[in-house]
Design a protein around this motif. Structure first.
Motif, PDB file in Angstrom:
ATOM      1  N   SER A 157      35.475  12.694  14.918  1.00 18.01           N
ATOM      2  CA  SER A 157      35.642  14.141  14.788  1.00 18.01           C
ATOM      3  C   SER A 157      36.878  14.597  15.550  1.00 18.01           C
ATOM      4  CB  SER A 157      34.413  14.878  15.325  1.00 18.01           C
ATOM      5  OG  SER A 157      34.653  16.269  15.397  1.00 18.01           O
ATOM      6  N   VAL A 158      37.831  15.158  14.856  1.00 18.21           N
ATOM      7  CA  VAL A 158      39.056  15.625  15.495  1.00 18.21           C
ATOM      8  C   VAL A 158      38.753  16.753  16.468  1.00 18.21           C
ATOM      9  CG1 VAL A 158      41.281  16.745  15.117  1.00 18.21           C
ATOM     10  CG2 VAL A 158      40.530  14.902  13.591  1.00 18.21           C
ATOM     11  N   LYS A 159      37.951  17.723  16.048  1.00 18.56           N
ATOM     12  CA  LYS A 159      37.728  18.915  16.850  1.00 18.56           C
ATOM     13  C   LYS A 159      36.847  18.675  18.073  1.00 18.56           C
ATOM     14  CE  LYS A 159      40.213  22.147  15.078  1.00 18.56           C
ATOM     15  NZ  LYS A 159      41.317  22.701  15.906  1.00 18.56           N
ATOM     16  N   LEU A 160      36.114  17.555  18.120  1.00 19.33           N
ATOM     17  CA  LEU A 160      35.259  17.300  19.275  1.00 19.33           C
ATOM     18  C   LEU A 160      35.939  16.452  20.350  1.00 19.33           C
ATOM     19  CD1 LEU A 160      31.736  16.821  17.661  1.00 19.33           C
ATOM     20  CD2 LEU A 160      32.624  18.793  18.910  1.00 19.33           C
ATOM     21  N   GLN A 161      37.162  16.033  20.116  1.00 17.50           N
ATOM     22  CA  GLN A 161      37.897  15.345  21.176  1.00 17.50           C
ATOM     23  C   GLN A 161      38.237  16.358  22.279  1.00 17.50           C
ATOM     24  OE1 GLN A 161      37.924  11.970  20.662  1.00 17.50           O
ATOM     25  NE2 GLN A 161      36.801  12.752  18.884  1.00 17.50           N
ATOM     26  N   HIS A 162      37.969  15.973  23.529  1.00 15.94           N
ATOM     27  CA  HIS A 162      38.218  16.841  24.700  1.00 15.94           C
ATOM     28  C   HIS A 162      37.343  18.104  24.674  1.00 15.94           C
ATOM     29  CE1 HIS A 162      41.686  14.293  25.387  1.00 15.94           C
ATOM     30  NE2 HIS A 162      42.176  14.609  24.202  1.00 15.94           N
ATOM     31  N   ALA A 163      36.241  18.079  23.931  1.00 16.84           N
ATOM     32  CA  ALA A 163      35.380  19.266  23.807  1.00 16.84           C
ATOM     33  C   ALA A 163      34.236  19.196  24.813  1.00 16.84           C
ATOM     34  CB  ALA A 163      34.828  19.377  22.386  1.00 16.84           C
ATOM     35  N   PHE A 164      34.011  20.309  25.510  1.00 20.54           N
ATOM     36  CA  PHE A 164      32.950  20.387  26.500  1.00 20.54           C
ATOM     37  C   PHE A 164      32.118  21.643  26.262  1.00 20.54           C
ATOM     38  CE2 PHE A 164      36.072  17.589  28.266  1.00 20.54           C
ATOM     39  CZ  PHE A 164      35.335  16.626  28.945  1.00 20.54           C
ATOM     40  N   LYS A 165      30.913  21.645  26.819  1.00 16.69           N
ATOM     41  CA  LYS A 165      29.953  22.731  26.639  1.00 16.69           C
ATOM     42  C   LYS A 165      30.506  24.047  27.185  1.00 16.69           C
ATOM     43  CE  LYS A 165      26.062  22.496  25.804  1.00 16.69           C
ATOM     44  NZ  LYS A 165      25.011  22.127  26.780  1.00 16.69           N
ATOM     45  N   THR A 166      30.281  25.122  26.429  1.00 14.46           N
ATOM     46  CA  THR A 166      30.590  26.467  26.917  1.00 14.46           C
ATOM     47  C   THR A 166      29.581  26.843  27.993  1.00 14.46           C
ATOM     48  OG1 THR A 166      31.336  27.106  24.698  1.00 14.46           O
ATOM     49  CG2 THR A 166      30.896  28.883  26.281  1.00 14.46           C
ATOM     50  N   PRO A 167      29.993  27.068  29.230  1.00 18.56           N
ATOM     51  CA  PRO A 167      29.028  27.420  30.277  1.00 18.56           C
ATOM     52  C   PRO A 167      28.635  28.890  30.194  1.00 18.56           C
ATOM     53  CG  PRO A 167      31.223  27.370  31.198  1.00 18.56           C
ATOM     54  CD  PRO A 167      31.363  26.934  29.755  1.00 18.56           C
ATOM     55  N   THR A 168      27.435  29.194  30.668  1.00 18.44           N
ATOM     56  CA  THR A 168      27.047  30.589  30.809  1.00 18.44           C
ATOM     57  C   THR A 168      27.972  31.288  31.797  1.00 18.44           C
ATOM     58  OG1 THR A 168      25.266  32.090  31.500  1.00 18.44           O
ATOM     59  CG2 THR A 168      25.378  29.973  32.602  1.00 18.44           C
ATOM     60  N   LEU A 169      28.162  32.582  31.610  1.00 21.82           N
ATOM     61  CA  LEU A 169      28.953  33.366  32.560  1.00 21.82           C
ATOM     62  C   LEU A 169      28.070  34.161  33.520  1.00 21.82           C
ATOM     63  CD1 LEU A 169      31.880  34.694  30.349  1.00 21.82           C
ATOM     64  CD2 LEU A 169      31.830  32.710  31.858  1.00 21.82           C
ATOM     65  N   ARG A 170      26.765  34.008  33.419  1.00 19.61           N
ATOM     66  CA  ARG A 170      25.888  34.677  34.376  1.00 19.61           C
ATOM     67  C   ARG A 170      26.179  34.161  35.790  1.00 19.61           C
ATOM     68  NH1 ARG A 170      23.298  39.395  33.014  1.00 19.61           N
ATOM     69  NH2 ARG A 170      22.903  39.373  30.772  1.00 19.61           N
ATOM     70  N   ASP A 171      26.310  35.088  36.742  1.00 17.94           N
ATOM     71  CA  ASP A 171      26.615  34.768  38.137  1.00 17.94           C
ATOM     72  C   ASP A 171      27.923  33.986  38.271  1.00 17.94           C
ATOM     73  OD1 ASP A 171      24.355  36.077  38.889  1.00 17.94           O
ATOM     74  OD2 ASP A 171      23.302  34.337  39.681  1.00 17.94           O
ATOM     75  N   VAL A 172      28.845  34.185  37.328  1.00 19.24           N
ATOM     76  CA  VAL A 172      30.058  33.358  37.309  1.00 19.24           C
ATOM     77  C   VAL A 172      30.936  33.573  38.537  1.00 19.24           C
ATOM     78  CG1 VAL A 172      31.461  35.016  35.993  1.00 19.24           C
ATOM     79  CG2 VAL A 172      31.930  32.555  35.812  1.00 19.24           C
ATOM     80  N   SER A 173      30.909  34.750  39.121  1.00 22.21           N
ATOM     81  CA  SER A 173      31.785  35.012  40.268  1.00 22.21           C
ATOM     82  C   SER A 173      31.413  34.176  41.484  1.00 22.21           C
ATOM     83  CB  SER A 173      31.756  36.498  40.634  1.00 22.21           C
ATOM     84  OG  SER A 173      30.463  36.886  41.068  1.00 22.21           O
ATOM     85  N   ARG A 174      30.207  33.613  41.495  1.00 22.25           N
ATOM     86  CA  ARG A 174      29.750  32.811  42.642  1.00 22.25           C
ATOM     87  C   ARG A 174      29.766  31.315  42.350  1.00 22.25           C
ATOM     88  NH1 ARG A 174      25.647  37.069  43.399  1.00 22.25           N
ATOM     89  NH2 ARG A 174      24.063  35.767  42.412  1.00 22.25           N
ATOM     90  N   ARG A 175      30.360  30.909  41.212  1.00 24.15           N
ATOM     91  CA  ARG A 175      30.169  29.526  40.795  1.00 24.15           C
ATOM     92  C   ARG A 175      31.453  28.699  40.724  1.00 24.15           C
ATOM     93  NH1 ARG A 175      27.381  30.976  36.197  1.00 24.15           N
ATOM     94  NH2 ARG A 175      28.617  29.420  35.097  1.00 24.15           N
ATOM     95  N   GLY A 176      32.495  29.121  41.421  1.00 27.57           N
ATOM     96  CA  GLY A 176      33.703  28.313  41.412  1.00 27.57           C
ATOM     97  C   GLY A 176      33.544  27.037  42.228  1.00 27.57           C
ATOM     98  N   PRO A 177      34.402  26.044  42.057  1.00 27.78           N
ATOM     99  CA  PRO A 177      35.521  26.022  41.103  1.00 27.78           C
ATOM    100  C   PRO A 177      35.026  25.850  39.672  1.00 27.78           C
ATOM    101  CG  PRO A 177      35.309  23.896  42.171  1.00 27.78           C
ATOM    102  CD  PRO A 177      34.318  24.801  42.853  1.00 27.78           C
ATOM    103  N   TYR A 178      35.920  26.028  38.720  1.00 29.73           N
ATOM    104  CA  TYR A 178      35.525  26.156  37.323  1.00 29.73           C
ATOM    105  C   TYR A 178      36.028  24.996  36.456  1.00 29.73           C
ATOM    106  CZ  TYR A 178      34.456  30.763  39.104  1.00 29.73           C
ATOM    107  OH  TYR A 178      33.940  31.791  39.851  1.00 29.73           O
ATOM    108  N   SER A 203      42.860  18.887  18.402  1.00 31.58           N
ATOM    109  CA  SER A 203      41.468  19.155  18.776  1.00 31.58           C
ATOM    110  C   SER A 203      41.264  20.531  19.391  1.00 31.58           C
ATOM    111  CB  SER A 203      40.979  18.093  19.768  1.00 31.58           C
ATOM    112  OG  SER A 203      41.786  18.089  20.933  1.00 31.58           O
ATOM    113  N   ARG A 204      42.345  21.186  19.798  1.00 28.46           N
ATOM    114  CA  ARG A 204      42.188  22.498  20.447  1.00 28.46           C
ATOM    115  C   ARG A 204      41.489  23.462  19.510  1.00 28.46           C
ATOM    116  NH1 ARG A 204      47.244  26.160  22.377  1.00 28.46           N
ATOM    117  NH2 ARG A 204      47.335  26.469  20.109  1.00 28.46           N
ATOM    118  N   ASP A 205      40.500  24.177  20.050  1.00 31.78           N
ATOM    119  CA  ASP A 205      39.719  25.103  19.234  1.00 31.78           C
ATOM    120  C   ASP A 205      40.625  26.145  18.579  1.00 31.78           C
ATOM    121  OD1 ASP A 205      36.580  25.940  19.040  1.00 31.78           O
ATOM    122  OD2 ASP A 205      37.872  27.707  18.933  1.00 31.78           O
TER     123      ASP A 205
END
Length: 242
Positions: A157-178, A203-205
């Motif tokens: 799959s071309v599009k799944l190369q270097h592809a990672f899960k979209t993380p939730t943004l809930r409480d994102v300001s406290r969850r660095g580094p990113y 592969s870039r979306d």
């Protein structure tokens, strides 16, 4: 040992269908033992883990209460850990109060940031829904070389190369580094990365591209992202079984 992936948040994990940055775990039970037994994590063999817990009367009682009398097993440990993890849910944030009708719950800058999030900045196309994630996998132009993410599982799959899960943004300001590898220090740097559009490759979306955001627009986006964090509360350590 520095691990190549940073630990993803467990917030709202009960609603995530495929687990891990590359989605190779099908449920929380299948995740539980990996960090415990992994040589670069806790490096504790399953047999020794079971023996240690079984030797503590309080744990024996707790497991018998939950599962009925019987030997302590790896499967019971997996189920206990997974059941606890499903209880980890994000709390009400200022954004939720604003959506519910409290016009003063967030600032004017945050309101502009929300409009940008769903408009010019195009964040909402992947960070969607109440948990701000589509739970899908995208190459956002960050991973390099052999850091293939879901591409390891789907090499054709071309599009799944270097592809990672979209993380939730809930409480994102406290969850660095990113990012999946913890390579981006703060939210300002995250927005700068998206503004540049990441590495241009097959592969870039399709939704990732240079945004040409102005400084004030970046500040407004951060103001909005900060409204997704609930009030911090102390979590006292419960007494451990003895």
């Amino acid at each position: 040992v520095r691990l190549p992936l940073r630990s993803p948040t467990l917030l709202n994990i009960a609603w995530v269908p495929r687990l891990g940055w590359d989605g190779h775990f099908h449920d929380l039970e299948s995740v539980a033992m990996g960090p415990i037994t992994g040589q670069t994590n806790m490096n504790l063999p399953e047999r020794e883990l079971v023996a240690r817990l079984a030797a503590i009367p309080g744990y024996k009682t707790a497991f018998d209460t939950a599962f009925g009398s019987g030997d302590l097993t790896t499967e019971k440990i997996e189920q206990a850990l997974a059941t606890f993890e499903r209880s980890i849910v994000s709390a009400e944030a200022p954004f939720d109060r604003w959506i519910a009708g409290d016009k003063a719950a967030i600032s004017a800058a945050a309101k502009r940031g929300f409009a940008l999030f769903n408009g010019k900045a195009n964040c909402g196309v992947c960070h969607s829904g109440w948990s701000f994630t589509d739970a899908a996998f995208h190459d956002i132009g960050v991973a390099k070389a052999n850091d293939l993410g879901r591409g390891y599982l789907f090499p054709s799959s071309v599009k799944l190369q270097h592809a990672f899960k979209t993380p939730t943004l809930r409480d994102v300001s406290r969850r660095g580094p990113y990012m999946h590898d913890g390579s981006v220090a703060n939210l300002a740097a995250v927005i700068d990365l998206y503004d540049r559009g990441g590495i241009d490759r097959p592969s870039r979306d399709n939704e990732i591209r240079p945004l040409n955001l102005q400084r004030r627009e970046k500040d407004d986006l951060i103001a909005f992202l900060n409204t997704l964090s609930s009030a911090a509360k102390p979590y006292p350590m419960p007494p451990l079984p003895r």
